[in-house]
Every structure is written in C-alpha cells, then in structure tokens.
Design a protein around this motif. Structure first.
Motif, short mmCIF file in Angstrom:
data_model
loop_
_atom_site.label_atom_id
_atom_site.label_comp_id
_atom_site.label_asym_id
_atom_site.label_seq_id
_atom_site.Cartn_x
_atom_site.Cartn_y
_atom_site.Cartn_z
N THR A 29 0.46 -1.11 0.14
CA THR A 29 0.20 -0.06 0.31
C THR A 29 0.87 0.88 0.03
OG1 THR A 29 -0.50 0.09 2.59
CG2 THR A 29 -2.01 -1.46 0.86
N ALA A 30 1.93 0.99 -0.44
CA ALA A 30 2.97 2.64 0.01
C ALA A 30 2.67 3.35 -0.92
CB ALA A 30 4.41 1.85 -0.50
N ALA A 31 2.13 2.95 -2.21
CA ALA A 31 2.34 3.85 -3.59
C ALA A 31 0.81 4.48 -3.28
CB ALA A 31 1.66 3.11 -5.02
N GLU A 32 -0.60 4.39 -2.37
CA GLU A 32 -1.32 4.30 -2.28
C GLU A 32 -1.43 5.55 -0.87
OE1 GLU A 32 -4.84 2.19 -1.68
OE2 GLU A 32 -3.33 0.38 -3.04
N LEU A 33 -0.79 5.16 0.19
CA LEU A 33 -0.17 6.06 1.54
C LEU A 33 0.53 6.83 0.57
CD1 LEU A 33 0.94 3.34 3.75
CD2 LEU A 33 -1.40 4.78 3.17
N SER A 34 1.23 6.99 -0.41
CA SER A 34 2.22 8.34 -0.50
C SER A 34 1.39 9.41 -1.40
CB SER A 34 2.91 7.95 -1.82
OG SER A 34 3.97 8.85 -2.50
N ASN A 35 0.27 8.78 -2.54
CA ASN A 35 -0.61 9.71 -2.89
C ASN A 35 -1.32 10.05 -2.19
OD1 ASN A 35 0.74 8.88 -5.23
ND2 ASN A 35 -1.16 7.24 -5.78
N ALA A 36 -2.31 9.19 -1.19
CA ALA A 36 -2.72 9.42 -0.22
C ALA A 36 -2.27 11.14 1.18
CB ALA A 36 -3.61 9.60 0.58
N GLY A 37 -0.97 11.34 0.69
CA GLY A 37 -0.22 12.42 1.35
C GLY A 37 -0.23 11.96 3.42
N LEU A 38 0.13 10.43 3.53
CA LEU A 38 -0.17 10.27 4.78
C LEU A 38 1.62 10.13 5.40
CD1 LEU A 38 -3.48 7.98 4.91
CD2 LEU A 38 -2.86 9.81 6.27
N SER A 39 1.49 10.55 6.01
CA SER A 39 3.24 10.27 6.69
C SER A 39 3.00 9.13 7.42
CB SER A 39 3.31 11.08 7.34
OG SER A 39 2.68 11.07 9.27
N VAL A 40 3.78 7.96 7.28
CA VAL A 40 3.62 6.60 8.12
C VAL A 40 4.49 6.60 9.25
CG1 VAL A 40 3.16 3.95 8.29
CG2 VAL A 40 2.57 5.64 5.87
N THR A 41 3.72 6.18 10.28
CA THR A 41 5.03 5.19 11.15
C THR A 41 4.29 4.42 11.97
OG1 THR A 41 4.11 7.91 12.09
CG2 THR A 41 5.26 6.21 13.91
N ALA A 42 5.81 3.11 11.49
CA ALA A 42 5.66 1.89 11.55
C ALA A 42 6.87 1.42 13.00
CB ALA A 42 5.80 1.20 10.49
N PRO A 43 6.56 1.01 14.04
CA PRO A 43 7.89 1.11 14.89
C PRO A 43 8.13 -0.27 14.83
CG PRO A 43 5.78 1.74 16.46
CD PRO A 43 5.35 1.65 14.95
#
Length: 525
Positions: A387-401
């Motif tokens: 889902t990296a491309a979708e997260l990037s297109n949505a402008g979401l910053s992802v935090t994954a410890p």
C-alpha cells in the motif's frame, strides 16, 4: 221465497230443503273436487319451492366446491389431498342432485292431471339436472386425477364453472315459471269455484265471502309482508323479523326468509371483514416489498462500487506491465529492470486475482483457510509495501515502530489481505489527518491508528457490514471489507475491534482518530 201454488208448505219446505240440500251437496262436491285439485297444485307448488331451496343449496355448494378446488390447485396439492379436501362438499352435491332427481321423478309421475306440457317441462328439468350432475362429475374426476398440471386442473375447473351456471339459471327459471303457472291455476280454480257457488246458492256465496274475508285476504296481507321483506333483502337491508308463530306454508316461508336474512347478514359481515383484512394484507405486503426494493438498491450500489474497484485494481498493474513490455520491445537500455518490473507487477496482479477468487468463494460459503505459523511483523511490512503507493498518493505519513518477533497461527494470504484492507480503510476515511501508525504488539495484535475525523458511535457497528465503503466514490481497491475481515479473523480464532475516538495519550494529533485492532492467536496455542 214464494210458495209454489201446487205444493204444500211442507212440500215447498221439503223442496226447498231438498234444493238446499242438493245445492249444498253439489257445492260440497264441487268444493271437495276443487279442494282436491287445489291440494294437488299446492303440493306441486310446495315441491317447486323445495326444489328452489335445493337449487339455492346447490348453488352454495358449487361455490364452496369451486373455492376449495381453486385453493388446492393454487397450492399445488397432490391428488390425494385434493380428493380429501373436496370429498365432503362433493358428497353433499351428490346428495342434493339425488334429492332433486327423486323429487322431479315423483313430479313427472304425478303431473298427469296437469297435462302433457307440464310433464314435458318436468322431464326437461330432470334432463338439466342430469347435465349439471354430469358436468360436476367430470370436473371432480379431473380435479382428483393423477395429474399435477395446474393449467390442466384449472381448465377442468373453469369449464365446470362456466358451463354449470347457465344450466342452473335455466333450471331455476323453468322452476319459477312452473310454480307461477301452478299458482295461476290455483287462482283460476278458485274463481271457478266462486262462480259456481254464486250460481248454485246464496249460502255458497256467503261461504265464499267468509272464506275470502276470513282466510284469503289475511294471507294476501302476509304475502305483501313477505314481498316487502324480499325488497328489503334486495336493498341489502337484513334488519327485520317476520312473525313465524303460525306453522302453515306461509309461516314456514316466513321462517326460511328470516333464516336467509340472518345468513346473508352474517355473510355480509364476513365479506366486510375479509375485505378489510385483505386491504391490510395488501398494505403490509406493499410496505414489505418497498423495504425489500430499498435493500436491493443498496446492495446493487455496493456491488457496482465493488466491481468498479476490482477493475481499477486490476487495470493498474496491467497498465504498468504493458508499458514495460512496450519499452522492452523498443530496446530499453536496461531490459532486466523492465522484466523485473513486469514480474513484480504480474506477481501483484496474480495476488489480486487470488484475493478476488477467495472473496468470491467466501460469498458462497466455500472459503478455505490454509492455517500455518506466520511472522506477524513480516506480514505487516508486506502490507505496508503493498500500500506504499496509495499511502504516498494520499499524503499520509506512516509511523511503523520496529516489530517484535511474533508468530501467530493463520492463513498468510488472508491475514495480509485483512491488514491491507484495514490500511486502505484508513486511507479512504482518514487521509485528512495526514498521519497513520501501524504497530505490531507482542501479544499478537496489529493496530492501525489514524488521525482522521473518527467514527460516530452509531456507525461503529455498521462498518462491519459487507462491502461497507464510503459513499463519496473515492474508495480504492476491492479490499476485504471489515465484515469479511472480521469473519476471516474470527474463523482463525482471533478478533477485530474498533476504538474511536482515541484516548489523548494514544492520539496522533488533535483529531479524534480511529484505531482498528486485529488480534490473532499465537502459533504455540
């Protein structure tokens, strides 16, 4: 009376007495003869009345037979059940036909004094009754036959219903005409007796007058009352009661009229109740149909959105594969990179098709789960990569410890699809918050938190409905749907829950936020 000159007073008195005696005897003889004829005609009239009553009973029984037959045909009942349901009314009809035939046979035998024409008419009535009975027998035999063809059974019933009524109406008309002729004959005979009595002696005239004023006229008044009652029945007014204290023929007719009025009143009430009940049923069924149509419309909308997402999800990797193939044909400087991209996209497309097939099988209850130990951290990373491309297109910053080493028991492909579906749900509904956190806990749970507007308490149960997606038309990917995700997780011994709004210490920002937790059993369990 002037005395005859040649006769003595005794002779005159004796002659007068003899003449009076002779007149009395002649009058008595005429009266006896006339009363015998009147009695015969009254018997014929009463027999006609009884047959008319039997015709009324016959009409009611035929109506009951048609209603019961139509019901068993509509329900598609077997021949044995059709024979059982119609057996009682059929037997009653046969008894009524037998009673009518016996009465008419007796009438034909006793109608010799009324002439050949009267005998012929009664014989014609017997023939009509035989034809009606034959039609009934044919319809009943067809109804209880071994066939289950509803059209054929209805044809038997329709043929009987259409052919029986004209025969019955004709028989009733002839019977009424015979009764009217009998009554007319009685009146004619009465007039003749009255004329003879007037000619023969003043005593007979007085007697006739006494009979008329003491007997005939009161009966006319009673008949007038009966006619008024019939007119009220014709106007559907059944609230009357004729005096039935006298047990003569008119008194009996009064009693039958009263019973008929009571039966018609009861039937009218039943018809009114049935009509009201039918209207209520129609209203209820209409409302149920309206609600069902609304549900079908919502389901259809969900299905259209679902398949639109499928086409989008499948078209994207196909487009990339085609572009890389064209670049390779044109002599790309790095064909290995193009082939790698094609292989990656083809693998992803194959995975999407597998996901789609799994979802389709789940719709028919044929979902198969391949349970095995799964590294939950690696599975979460795969979902983020997908889902990296979708997260990037949505402008979401992802935090994954960093994920601890947690091994759970489940179907890897389905669990991946569950996590991907939860991430995409956050992309669709929480992109305005700009933040997303994915964390794997040591106790075997994957938690996806966002900084979106949150979910209202009233809607938190609805999000687990099948194909429940946003109505704004921005959904991407056919996803899993939280309803199916919950089913998949629970089938593997896990659980899925929603928390919204998030506690302040766990929130990613100022917005209420939402957290979806997917918990799975450890592999050692």
């Amino acid at each position: 009376m002037r005395a005859l000159p040649t006769l003595s007073l005794k002779a005159q008195l004796g002659l007068a007495a003899g003449l009076l005696t002779l007149a009395t005897l002649l009058t008595a003889g005429m009266v006896v003869l006339g009363m015998a004829q009147v009695s015969d005609r009254l018997d014929s009239a009463l027999a006609a009345e009884r047959r008319l009553e039997d015709y009324a009973v016959l009409s009611t029984q035929v109506s009951s037979f048609i209603v019961i037959a139509a019901e068993v045909i509509q329900r598609g009942q077997p021949p044995e059940m059709r024979a059982e349901r119609t057996g009682t009314v059929a037997e009653n009809l046969r008894q009524t036909f037998a009673r009518l035939r016996a009465g008419l046979d007796q009438e034909v035998a006793s109608a010799e004094s009324l002439g050949l024409d009267a005998q012929t008419r009664r014989a014609t009535l017997s023939l009509s009754i035989a034809r009606m009975e034959a039609r009934f027998a044919q319809a009943h035999d067809g109804l209880v036959s071994a066939t289950d063809d509803r059209d054929r059974l209805r044809a038997h019933l329709d043929t009987f219903a259409s052919g029986f009524e004209p025969l019955l109406s004709e028989a009733v008309t002839v019977e009424k005409r015979l009764r009217r002729e009998i009554l007319t004959g009685i009146d004619t005979l009465r007039q003749r007796l009255t004329t003879v009595a007037l000619i023969m002696a003043l005593a007979a005239v007085l007697l006739c007058a006494a009979v008329y004023f003491g007997l005939v006229r009161p009966q006319f008044r009673r008949l007038d009352a009966l006619r008024a009652a019939a007119q009220r029945i014709r106007g559907e007014d059944f609230a009357f009661r004729l005096p039935d204290d006298r047990r003569d023929e008119i008194g009996q007719l009064y009693a039958e009229t009263n019973r008929m009025a009571e039966a018609l009143a009861t039937r009218a009430e039943a018809v009114a109740e049935d009509r009201a009940r039918l209207n209520q049923i129609i209203a209820e069924r209409t409302e149920a149909l309206r609600a069902a149509n609304a549900r079908l419309e919502r389901t259809d909308e969900d299905r259209r959105r679902f398949f639109a997402d499928i086409s989008h999800e499948l078209r994207t990797p196909l487009t990339v594969i085609l572009m890389e193939a064209q670049l390779g044909r044109q002599g790309a400087p790095d064909p290995q990179a193009a082939f790698a991209t094609i292989e990656t996209r083809a693998t992803r497309l194959n995975r999407r098709i597998d996901d789609l097939l799994r979802i389709a099988r789940s719709e028919t209850g044929q979902l198969g789960l391949d349970t095995a130990p799964v590294d939950l951290g690696a599975l979460a990373r795969d979902a983020l990569t997908e889902t990296a491309a979708e997260l990037s297109n949505a402008g979401l910053s992802v935090t994954a410890p960093d994920s601890p080493e947690v091994t759970v028991l489940g179907d890897r492909n389905w669990l991946r699809q569950v996590i991907v579906g939860v991430i995409r749900n956050a992309i669709r509904h929480a992109r305005s918050g700009g933040a997303l956190r994915l964390e794997v806990t040591p106790d075997g749970a994957v938690e996806v938190s966002d900084n979106g507007p949150g979910i209202a308490p009233a809607d938190q149960a609805r999000i687990f409905d099948r194909f429940a997606q946003g109505s704004g038309g921005t959904a991407q990917g056919f996803g899993l749907g939280l309803a199916l995700a919950r089913w998949v997780v629970e089938q593997q011994g896990g659980s899925i829950s929603v928390t919204s709004p998030l506690p302040r210490e766990a929130a990613l920002g100022d917005a209420p936020g939402t957290k979806i937790s997917v918990r799975l059993p450890p592999a050692s369990a």
